[in-house]
Enzyme design. Structure first.
Site, PDB file in Angstrom:
ATOM      1  N   ARG A   1     -35.691  -9.895  20.211  1.00  0.00           N
ATOM      2  CA  ARG A   1     -34.483 -10.698  19.999  1.00  0.00           C
ATOM      3  C   ARG A   1     -34.802 -12.180  19.844  1.00  0.00           C
ATOM      4  NH1 ARG A   1     -29.283  -8.284  21.102  1.00  0.00           N
ATOM      5  NH2 ARG A   1     -29.649  -6.081  21.480  1.00  0.00           N
TER       6      ARG A   1
ATOM      7  N   GLU B   1     -43.252  -0.236  36.352  1.00  0.00           N
ATOM      8  CA  GLU B   1     -43.649  -1.437  35.592  1.00  0.00           C
ATOM      9  C   GLU B   1     -42.935  -2.676  36.159  1.00  0.00           C
ATOM     10  OE1 GLU B   1     -42.690  -2.544  31.396  1.00  0.00           O
ATOM     11  OE2 GLU B   1     -44.632  -1.689  30.941  1.00  0.00           O
TER      12      GLU B   1
ATOM     13  N   HIS C   1     -38.556  -1.526  12.612  1.00  0.00           N
ATOM     14  CA  HIS C   1     -37.589  -1.223  13.686  1.00  0.00           C
ATOM     15  C   HIS C   1     -36.189  -1.143  13.061  1.00  0.00           C
ATOM     16  CE1 HIS C   1     -35.400  -1.631  17.470  1.00  0.00           C
ATOM     17  NE2 HIS C   1     -36.548  -1.433  18.107  1.00  0.00           N
TER      18      HIS C   1
ATOM     19  N   ASP D   1     -37.615  -3.249  31.544  1.00  0.00           N
ATOM     20  CA  ASP D   1     -36.774  -4.446  31.528  1.00  0.00           C
ATOM     21  C   ASP D   1     -35.594  -4.352  30.568  1.00  0.00           C
ATOM     22  OD1 ASP D   1     -38.050  -4.447  29.105  1.00  0.00           O
ATOM     23  OD2 ASP D   1     -39.391  -6.111  29.574  1.00  0.00           O
TER      24      ASP D   1
ATOM     25  N   GLU E   1     -35.103  -9.857  28.721  1.00  0.00           N
ATOM     26  CA  GLU E   1     -35.887  -8.958  29.575  1.00  0.00           C
ATOM     27  C   GLU E   1     -36.399  -9.624  30.858  1.00  0.00           C
ATOM     28  OE1 GLU E   1     -36.171  -9.224  26.284  1.00  0.00           O
ATOM     29  OE2 GLU E   1     -35.815  -7.228  25.481  1.00  0.00           O
TER      30      GLU E   1
ATOM     31  N   HIS F   1     -39.778  -6.845  16.502  1.00  0.00           N
ATOM     32  CA  HIS F   1     -38.384  -6.497  16.820  1.00  0.00           C
ATOM     33  C   HIS F   1     -37.723  -7.362  17.879  1.00  0.00           C
ATOM     34  CE1 HIS F   1     -40.282  -4.634  20.320  1.00  0.00           C
ATOM     35  NE2 HIS F   1     -39.105  -4.705  20.886  1.00  0.00           N
TER      36      HIS F   1
HETATM   37  C1  UD1 Z   1     -34.352  -2.972  23.173  1.00  0.00           C
HETATM   38  C2  UD1 Z   1     -34.740  -3.675  24.464  1.00  0.00           C
HETATM   39  C3  UD1 Z   1     -36.117  -4.319  24.324  1.00  0.00           C
HETATM   40  C4  UD1 Z   1     -37.146  -3.328  23.835  1.00  0.00           C
HETATM   41  C5  UD1 Z   1     -36.653  -2.645  22.569  1.00  0.00           C
HETATM   42  C6  UD1 Z   1     -37.624  -1.546  22.222  1.00  0.00           C
HETATM   43  C7  UD1 Z   1     -32.895  -4.634  25.743  1.00  0.00           C
HETATM   44  C8  UD1 Z   1     -32.137  -5.862  26.065  1.00  0.00           C
HETATM   45  N1  UD1 Z   1     -33.818  -4.744  24.789  1.00  0.00           N
HETATM   46  O1  UD1 Z   1     -34.204  -3.972  22.176  1.00  0.00           O
HETATM   47  O2  UD1 Z   1     -36.531  -4.818  25.589  1.00  0.00           O
HETATM   48  O3  UD1 Z   1     -38.327  -4.022  23.560  1.00  0.00           O
HETATM   49  O4  UD1 Z   1     -35.370  -2.047  22.817  1.00  0.00           O
HETATM   50  O5  UD1 Z   1     -37.511  -1.165  20.886  1.00  0.00           O
HETATM   51  O6  UD1 Z   1     -32.678  -3.618  26.347  1.00  0.00           O
HETATM   52  N2  UD1 Z   1     -31.098   0.869  16.548  1.00  0.00           N
HETATM   53  C9  UD1 Z   1     -30.864   2.005  15.796  1.00  0.00           C
HETATM   54  N3  UD1 Z   1     -31.475   3.173  16.196  1.00  0.00           N
HETATM   55  C10 UD1 Z   1     -32.269   3.257  17.283  1.00  0.00           C
HETATM   56  C11 UD1 Z   1     -32.508   2.079  18.015  1.00  0.00           C
HETATM   57  C12 UD1 Z   1     -31.902   0.898  17.656  1.00  0.00           C
HETATM   58  O7  UD1 Z   1     -30.158   1.997  14.820  1.00  0.00           O
HETATM   59  O8  UD1 Z   1     -32.783   4.338  17.592  1.00  0.00           O
HETATM   60  C13 UD1 Z   1     -30.417  -0.408  16.144  1.00  0.00           C
HETATM   61  C14 UD1 Z   1     -28.911  -0.365  16.458  1.00  0.00           C
HETATM   62  O9  UD1 Z   1     -28.220  -1.047  15.445  1.00  0.00           O
HETATM   63  C15 UD1 Z   1     -28.839  -1.110  17.790  1.00  0.00           C
HETATM   64  C16 UD1 Z   1     -29.896  -2.172  17.565  1.00  0.00           C
HETATM   65  O10 UD1 Z   1     -30.960  -1.497  16.886  1.00  0.00           O
HETATM   66  O11 UD1 Z   1     -27.557  -1.640  18.051  1.00  0.00           O
HETATM   67  C17 UD1 Z   1     -30.377  -2.874  18.791  1.00  0.00           C
HETATM   68  O12 UD1 Z   1     -30.764  -1.996  19.829  1.00  0.00           O
HETATM   69  P1  UD1 Z   1     -30.898  -2.552  21.362  1.00  0.00           P
HETATM   70  O13 UD1 Z   1     -31.398  -1.460  22.234  1.00  0.00           O
HETATM   71  O14 UD1 Z   1     -29.635  -3.236  21.760  1.00  0.00           O
HETATM   72  O15 UD1 Z   1     -31.924  -3.713  21.283  1.00  0.00           O
HETATM   73  P2  UD1 Z   1     -33.391  -3.792  20.836  1.00  0.00           P
HETATM   74  O16 UD1 Z   1     -33.468  -5.098  20.134  1.00  0.00           O
HETATM   75  O17 UD1 Z   1     -33.826  -2.555  20.155  1.00  0.00           O
HETATM   76  N1  UDP Z   2     -44.071   3.014  18.688  1.00  0.00           N
HETATM   77  C1  UDP Z   2     -43.831   4.267  18.092  1.00  0.00           C
HETATM   78  N2  UDP Z   2     -43.515   4.306  16.763  1.00  0.00           N
HETATM   79  C2  UDP Z   2     -43.435   3.190  15.998  1.00  0.00           C
HETATM   80  C3  UDP Z   2     -43.655   1.928  16.613  1.00  0.00           C
HETATM   81  C4  UDP Z   2     -43.965   1.878  17.961  1.00  0.00           C
HETATM   82  O1  UDP Z   2     -43.907   5.291  18.757  1.00  0.00           O
HETATM   83  O2  UDP Z   2     -43.158   3.307  14.802  1.00  0.00           O
HETATM   84  C5  UDP Z   2     -44.380   2.964  20.128  1.00  0.00           C
HETATM   85  C6  UDP Z   2     -45.581   2.153  20.540  1.00  0.00           C
HETATM   86  O3  UDP Z   2     -46.749   2.935  20.505  1.00  0.00           O
HETATM   87  C7  UDP Z   2     -45.219   1.691  21.934  1.00  0.00           C
HETATM   88  C8  UDP Z   2     -43.725   1.625  21.925  1.00  0.00           C
HETATM   89  O4  UDP Z   2     -43.290   2.317  20.753  1.00  0.00           O
HETATM   90  O5  UDP Z   2     -45.594   2.644  22.930  1.00  0.00           O
HETATM   91  C9  UDP Z   2     -43.277   0.206  21.909  1.00  0.00           C
HETATM   92  O6  UDP Z   2     -41.923   0.146  21.663  1.00  0.00           O
HETATM   93  P1  UDP Z   2     -41.229  -1.163  21.151  1.00  0.00           P
HETATM   94  O7  UDP Z   2     -42.224  -1.994  20.428  1.00  0.00           O
HETATM   95  O8  UDP Z   2     -40.014  -0.723  20.423  1.00  0.00           O
HETATM   96  O9  UDP Z   2     -40.741  -1.852  22.499  1.00  0.00           O
HETATM   97  P2  UDP Z   2     -41.447  -2.812  23.585  1.00  0.00           P
HETATM   98  O10 UDP Z   2     -42.705  -2.158  24.023  1.00  0.00           O
HETATM   99  O11 UDP Z   2     -41.640  -4.141  22.935  1.00  0.00           O
HETATM  100  O12 UDP Z   2     -40.436  -2.900  24.669  1.00  0.00           O
END
Ligand code: UD1
Ligand code: UDP
Length: 372
Positions: free
Chosen positions: A216, A119, A246, A97, A133, A214
């Site tokens: 939003r 999924e 995160h 999503d 999502e 984490h």
């Molecule tokens: C995204 C997904 C969410 C998922 C989550 C998993 C969308 C709308 N949301 O949310 O569904 O649960 O990922 O973790 O797609 N950042 C870093 N390094 C990284 C990753 C993220 O610095 O490796 C920081 C950056 O500042 C980035 C921010 O996190 O801009 C947000 O990342 P983004 O993918 O937009 O949203 P998430 O809240 O992580």
């Molecule tokens: N996870 C990981 N390292 C971490 C925290 C989470 O590998 O430090 C894994 C966790 O086991 C799960 C996935 O990340 O499989 C979940 O990702 P996240 O919580 O970022 O996103 P969501 O599942 O909510 O979309």
């Protein structure tokens, strides 16, 4: 006939949930596989790809710090569209999503390329939780012509939206495939088995509460409420909190500024999947707003308190492995204390079975992809 599959991965959970499919598909002689990393996440995605031995064929490298949904969506749509024009695959596979999955499906629709959705069919019924999502999933569901629903309930949700029955496959969730594969590596590697000896030594026989946060919809007041609850729980001497933070600055800044320097809090960086699985095995209970962690914890017999008002994964709550506590301090505290102090309640939640999958989802998905 040779089929050319184009697989999109953008974030950590997409890579975790798709690596079993990608690796299995690559082993098929009549399938060509192009893996496109959008790098919506950079560091978190790379950690998983490295562990799974996947080198993307294309890397769009779109992530920017604290990205907005509209800017991210625009960059993804243009970037994915240009690659599709170049690669011209016969089918595209998206997972879950995220903005990557949603814009990927939209770019395919604009080019009339068929989409398979891994999924599929998760619905909370509330377009603002999870946000964005829930709507991402609906958009993908409208476009896809092949829907891999992890559970019967997810399949029923798709049927209610008039998706034809023969387009839906109930497969289980690939996260269970990923977890079991990595768990067997963790259990047989002495380095991974002893990975958390430092924390064990620091915290003695305190019970470990694993926390992740984490989402939003929890930014702002939600994260502050969660911190308030954790601080109250920490008044007990018999627990320690381990929290991989995160990197999203909206949670990172609040959690690190308010919880660091507490002797019973271990704030750690995002962990490699194998280390996280090992940590999950060590935990007594889990407090999380993550989708994937909700699905993994029951496989390891860990009770989960879900810090969301609603969930698109109610199967865990129905099976008795999870309870919804929202970002509500008194509920988080009450349910945590109950799990810590009431052994019968703890055993009931930790013995419940996993309704999300049996570890064979990727096998079913690959068979259906080759038959489509
Ligand atoms: C995204 C997904 C969410 C998922 C989550 C998993 C969308 C709308 N949301 O949310 O569904 O649960 O990922 O973790 O797609 N950042 C870093 N390094 C990284 C990753 C993220 O610095 O490796 C920081 C950056 O500042 C980035 C921010 O996190 O801009 C947000 O990342 P983004 O993918 O937009 O949203 P998430 O809240 O992580
Ligand atoms: N996870 C990981 N390292 C971490 C925290 C989470 O590998 O430090 C894994 C966790 O086991 C799960 C996935 O990340 O499989 C979940 O990702 P996240 O919580 O970022 O996103 P969501 O599942 O909510 O979309």
């Amino acid at each position: 006939m040779q089929k050319h599959f184009f697989v999109l991965v953008g974030t950590r959970p997409e890579a975790i949930k798709l690596f079993p499919v990608i690796n299995r598909l690559k082993a098929e002689t009549n399938a060509t596989v192009t893996v496109c990393a959008t790098a919506q996440h950079r560091q978190l995605l790379d950690q998983v790809l490295k562990l799974a031995n996947i080198v993307p064929d294309v890397d769009l490298n779109v992530m920017t710090a604290n990205q907005t949904l509209d800017r991210l969506s625009a960059r993804l749509l243009e970037g994915i569209g240009a690659v599709l024009d170049n690669v011209r695959p016969s089918r595209v596979i998206v997972q879950g999503d995220t903005t990557t999955a949603m814009t990927g499906a939209l770019a395919c629709y604009y080019r009339r390329i068929p989409v398979s959705h891994v999924e599929a069919g998760l619905r909370s019924g509330n377009i603002y939780a999870p946000w964005p999502e829930e709507v991402n999933r609906k958009i993908i569901g409208t476009i896809a012509d092949q829907h891999f629903a992890p559970t019967k309930r997810a399949a029923q949700s798709l049927r209610r939206e008039n998706v034809p029955k023969d387009r839906i496959h109930v497969t289980g969730n690939t996260v269970v495939d990923a977890l079991l594969a990595v768990k067997s590596i963790v259990d047989s590697d002495p380095r991974l088995v002893s990975r958390w000896d430092g924390i064990r030594a620091n915290q003695g026989n305190r019970r470990i509460i694993l926390v992740t946060c984490h989402r939003r919809e929890n930014f702002g007041a939600g994260v502050l409420n969660i911190v308030e609850a954790l601080q109250e729980i920490l008044r007990r001497q018999d627990v320690a909190i381990v929290l991989p933070i995160h990197p999203n600055p909206n949670v990172f800044d609040v959690l690190s500024s308010r919880l660091s320097n507490h002797p019973r809090v271990e704030l750690i960086s995002p962990q490699e999947y194998s280390d996280f699985v090992s940590l999950l095995s060590l935990a007594y209970l889990v407090l999380t707003d993550s989708g994937g962690v909700q699905e993994e914890a029951p496989t390891l017999g860990k009770p989960v308190l879900v810090m969301r008002e609603t969930t698109e994964r109610p199967e865990g709550v129905e099976a008795g492995t999870a309870r919804l506590v929202g970002a509500n301090p008194s509920k988080i505290i009450e349910e945590t204390v109950r799990l810590l102090d009431d052994d019968d309640h703890y055993l009931a939640m930790s013995r419940a079975h996993n309704p999300f999958g049996d570890g064979r989802a990727s096998e079913r998905i690959v068979r259906a992809l080759l038959d489509a």
